[in-house]
Structures are given as structure tokens and as C-alpha cells.
Design a protein around this motif. Structure first.
Motif, short mmCIF file in Angstrom:
data_model
loop_
_atom_site.label_atom_id
_atom_site.label_comp_id
_atom_site.label_asym_id
_atom_site.label_seq_id
_atom_site.Cartn_x
_atom_site.Cartn_y
_atom_site.Cartn_z
N GLY A 73 0.81 -1.20 0.00
CA GLY A 73 0.00 0.00 0.00
C GLY A 73 0.85 1.25 0.00
O GLY A 73 2.00 1.25 0.44
N ILE A 74 0.25 2.34 -0.49
CA ILE A 74 1.00 3.57 -0.70
C ILE A 74 1.57 4.15 0.59
O ILE A 74 2.65 4.75 0.58
CB ILE A 74 0.13 4.62 -1.43
CG1 ILE A 74 1.00 5.81 -1.88
CG2 ILE A 74 -1.04 5.05 -0.56
CD1 ILE A 74 0.26 6.79 -2.77
N GLU A 75 0.88 3.95 1.72
CA GLU A 75 1.39 4.50 2.97
C GLU A 75 2.78 3.95 3.29
O GLU A 75 3.68 4.69 3.71
CB GLU A 75 0.43 4.18 4.13
CG GLU A 75 -0.97 4.73 3.94
CD GLU A 75 -1.90 3.73 3.28
OE1 GLU A 75 -1.39 2.77 2.67
OE2 GLU A 75 -3.13 3.94 3.35
N HIS A 76 2.96 2.66 3.09
CA HIS A 76 4.24 2.02 3.40
C HIS A 76 5.30 2.42 2.38
O HIS A 76 6.47 2.61 2.74
CB HIS A 76 4.07 0.51 3.45
CG HIS A 76 3.13 0.06 4.53
ND1 HIS A 76 3.50 -0.03 5.85
CD2 HIS A 76 1.83 -0.31 4.47
CE1 HIS A 76 2.47 -0.44 6.57
NE2 HIS A 76 1.44 -0.62 5.76
N ALA A 77 4.91 2.56 1.12
CA ALA A 77 5.86 3.01 0.11
C ALA A 77 6.33 4.43 0.41
O ALA A 77 7.53 4.74 0.33
CB ALA A 77 5.23 2.94 -1.28
N LEU A 78 5.39 5.30 0.78
CA LEU A 78 5.75 6.67 1.11
C LEU A 78 6.68 6.71 2.31
O LEU A 78 7.67 7.46 2.32
CB LEU A 78 4.48 7.48 1.41
CG LEU A 78 3.59 7.82 0.21
CD1 LEU A 78 2.28 8.44 0.69
CD2 LEU A 78 4.30 8.75 -0.76
N ASN A 79 6.40 5.93 3.32
CA ASN A 79 7.23 5.96 4.53
C ASN A 79 8.62 5.39 4.28
O ASN A 79 9.60 5.86 4.86
CB ASN A 79 6.53 5.20 5.66
CG ASN A 79 5.43 6.03 6.29
OD1 ASN A 79 5.42 7.25 6.18
ND2 ASN A 79 4.50 5.37 6.96
N THR A 80 8.71 4.39 3.40
CA THR A 80 10.04 3.87 3.04
C THR A 80 10.87 4.96 2.38
O THR A 80 12.04 5.18 2.72
CB THR A 80 9.89 2.67 2.10
OG1 THR A 80 9.21 1.60 2.78
CG2 THR A 80 11.27 2.17 1.64
N GLY A 81 10.26 5.66 1.43
CA GLY A 81 10.98 6.73 0.74
C GLY A 81 11.28 7.91 1.63
O GLY A 81 12.38 8.48 1.59
N LEU A 82 10.31 8.30 2.47
CA LEU A 82 10.51 9.46 3.33
C LEU A 82 11.59 9.18 4.37
O LEU A 82 12.41 10.06 4.67
CB LEU A 82 9.19 9.83 4.00
CG LEU A 82 9.19 11.14 4.80
CD1 LEU A 82 9.68 12.31 3.96
CD2 LEU A 82 7.78 11.42 5.33
N GLN A 83 11.62 7.97 4.91
CA GLN A 83 12.68 7.64 5.86
C GLN A 83 14.05 7.70 5.20
O GLN A 83 15.02 8.17 5.80
CB GLN A 83 12.43 6.24 6.44
CG GLN A 83 13.38 5.89 7.59
CD GLN A 83 13.18 6.78 8.79
OE1 GLN A 83 12.11 6.78 9.40
NE2 GLN A 83 14.19 7.56 9.15
N HIS A 84 14.12 7.24 3.96
CA HIS A 84 15.37 7.32 3.20
C HIS A 84 15.80 8.78 3.04
O HIS A 84 16.99 9.12 3.20
CB HIS A 84 15.20 6.67 1.83
CG HIS A 84 16.40 6.76 0.95
ND1 HIS A 84 17.38 5.78 0.91
CD2 HIS A 84 16.81 7.73 0.08
CE1 HIS A 84 18.33 6.15 0.07
NE2 HIS A 84 18.00 7.31 -0.46
N ILE A 85 14.85 9.65 2.72
CA ILE A 85 15.15 11.07 2.51
C ILE A 85 15.65 11.70 3.81
O ILE A 85 16.63 12.45 3.81
CB ILE A 85 13.88 11.79 1.99
CG1 ILE A 85 13.61 11.35 0.54
CG2 ILE A 85 14.03 13.30 2.07
CD1 ILE A 85 12.25 11.79 0.01
N VAL A 86 14.99 11.41 4.91
CA VAL A 86 15.41 11.96 6.20
C VAL A 86 16.79 11.45 6.58
O VAL A 86 17.67 12.22 7.00
CB VAL A 86 14.37 11.61 7.29
CG1 VAL A 86 14.89 11.98 8.68
CG2 VAL A 86 13.05 12.32 7.02
N ASP A 87 17.01 10.15 6.45
CA ASP A 87 18.29 9.56 6.83
C ASP A 87 19.43 10.09 5.97
O ASP A 87 20.57 10.21 6.44
CB ASP A 87 18.23 8.04 6.71
CG ASP A 87 17.33 7.40 7.75
OD1 ASP A 87 17.00 8.09 8.74
OD2 ASP A 87 16.94 6.23 7.57
N ALA A 88 19.14 10.40 4.70
CA ALA A 88 20.18 10.89 3.78
C ALA A 88 20.56 12.34 4.07
O ALA A 88 21.60 12.81 3.57
CB ALA A 88 19.71 10.75 2.34
N GLY A 89 19.74 13.06 4.83
CA GLY A 89 20.08 14.42 5.20
C GLY A 89 19.53 15.51 4.30
O GLY A 89 20.01 16.65 4.35
#
Length: 272
Positions: A73-89
Motif C-alpha cells: 500500500g502507498i502508505e508504506h511506500a511513502l514511509n520507506t521513501g521518506l525515511q530514506h530522505i530523512v536519513d540521507a540528510g
């Protein structure tokens, strides 16, 4: 941690729509300084053509592909990408959906506004919706934070594929909620509105595909139920809030054809 050269990361979830993904990437202007994070939500029928994506993307940045092992589902896809963005700085996260088109200078314009207004954590814009026949209609969202707060007691005051927000806010409020299926953006933006200043630009900076297969149409009752839950969660015991709750309940009960007929009769584009 080494910070990325670009300050903005664009998050695009993907599910069985490689042609739409290529079109979206190709719409980003050559002068834009933005990286793209594509999250594939377990596609099986139509997989991403990474070579075609990289060829279409002409902006000053890179494209990263993340693959989920199964569709969740899109919620989990969004959170995977958003966590990547946050972790990358990255300092800012922006959104776009497959088939949606960004105006050539969209990200530069939003970034300039956010730099000039450090108190604003979430920024959207006007959006033109289109289908195979061409442009259908334009949605002008409220521009000031005060008007946005009023609108949120009725319906989402932001068009999801048109937003950019600060990752510093994400570190405080967390990722997208997963308890409001098909209305995860409405729930998430309430968190921003309740804690930070927000705004919408008057200019059309995104064109969004309009079709009956989209989440808003194909999962209408699920979305309406989640919307009703959110309106109750933020109910402020005013007559206006009660009226909006009643409208949302009516929209949930009515068949889609009846709701559209009412919308035409009263002339309101935001009747869902």
C-alpha cells in the motif's frame, strides 16, 4: 554524515505504471536541482524500466530506486521513501505521483518560498487536473495558514502531489500515519497544520492525472470513512465543524453518481 549536494528530494511511489513514471520524470525542468527517490511498491505486472527513467530525467540530480518485496500500500511506500530522505540528510521532501507532471520550475519556486519563509513547514500550490481529453479543471487551495485551518475542517487543504515540506518537521512529527487508508495525506497534513505554519502558492505548479482508477475514485468509501474519522478527531465543537461532519457523512452514504449530481447542482468542486 555527508549531506547530499541537492537540498530537495522528490518522492515518487510506483506501482505497475512504468510509462507514467517516465512521463513524470521527464516533466522536471533541466535547471531544477533535485534528486528523485522512486519507491516501487512490489510491482509484478509492469516493472520499472530504470534505463528509460534515467534517460527521461534531465534535471541536475540523480534518481534512486527502492524496491519493496511485496505490495503493502502507498502508505508504506511513502514511509520507506521518506525515511530514506530523512536519513540521507535532505532539507526538503517533495511529492509527485506517477503520470503527474511538474511545471519546469516548480521545485525552484517552492524552495525559494520556503527559504524566504522559514516559519512555513508545508507548502502546496494550485493544481490542474487532466485526463486523456486534456485539462479538466484547476483546484485553487487556500493560501494563508488561517484559511488552511478552516479548510482542513472540511477537506484536505493540500493537493498531495504538489507539496514540499521540511524534513526537520518530519523528525518531530514522524512519518505518514498508516491508520487512515487512502487518506494518509489528509491525516499527515493535519499534523503539520496543528504544529507549524503552512501555505499554498496561487500558481499552478503541478498537473495531476484525473481518472476513475485513482485512489480517490477506486477506494472512495475507504477514503471517505478515513476522512470522517479525521474530521471527528479534529472536531472543534463549532457549528461549522458539525456541518462539515454532516457533509462528510452524507458523502460516505451516497453513491458516487448521486454525490457528483449534487456537486454539479450546488456548484461545489470540493464535494467528494
Amino acid at each position: 554524515m555527508n549531506r547530499p549536494a541537492n537540498r530537495v528530494a522528490l518522492l515518487i511511489p510506483h506501482y505497475n505504471n512504468p510509462q507514467g513514471l517516465v512521463a513524470s520524470l521527464g516533466s522536471i525542468g533541466e535547471a531544477e536541482t533535485v534528486d528523485v527517490i522512486v519507491v516501487d511498491d512490489g510491482s509484478t505486472r509492469a516493472r520499472i524500466d530504470e534505463a528509460a527513467c534515467r534517460a527521461a530525467f534531465r534535471a541536475r540530480g540523480g534518481v534512486v530506486f527502492l524496491y519493496l518485496p511485496q505490495n503493502r500500500g502507498i502508505e508504506h511506500a511513502l514511509n520507506t521513501g521518506l525515511q530514506h530522505i530523512v536519513d540521507a540528510g535532505y532539507a526538503f521532501a517533495a511529492r509527485l505521483d506517477c503520470d503527474d507532471l511538474a511545471m519546469p520550475d516548480r521545485f525552484a519556486r517552492q524552495l525559494a518560498f520556503l527559504d524566504a519563509h522559514p516559519d512555513v513547514a508545508l507548502l502546496g500550490s494550485a493544481v490542474t487536473f487532466f485526463d486523456a481529453s486534456g485539462d479538466r479543471f484547476t483546484v485553487q487551495q487556500p493560501q494563508t495558514h488561517e484559511a488552511i485551518v478552516l479548510q482542513m475542517h472540511d477537506d484536505n487543504a493540500f493537493t498531495h502531489p504538489a507539496v514540499m515540506f521540511r524534513t526537520s518537521a518530519v523528525r518531530e512529527i514522524g512519518l505518514y500515519p498508516t491508520d487512515c487508508r487512502a487518506a494518509e495525506d489528509f491525516a499527515y497534513f493535519w499534523r503539520f497544520v496543528a504544529r507549524y505554519r503552512t501555505a499554498n502558492l496561487a500558481e499552478v505548479l503541478t498537473k495531476s492525472e484525473y481518472n476513475d482508477a485513482g485512489i480517490s475514485m477506486s477506494k472512495r468509501r475507504v477514503q471517505q470513512a478515513a476522512r470522517l474519522k479525521l474530521l471527528w478527531r479534529h472536531f472543534d465543537w463549532t457549528p461549522r465543524s458539525a456541518l462539515k461532519m454532516a457533509k462528510a457523512l452524507t458523502s460516505l452514504i451516497l453513491p458516487l453518481a448521486a454525490a457528483r449530481t449534487i456537486k454539479r447542482l450546488i456548484g461545489r468542486k470540493n464535494w467528494s
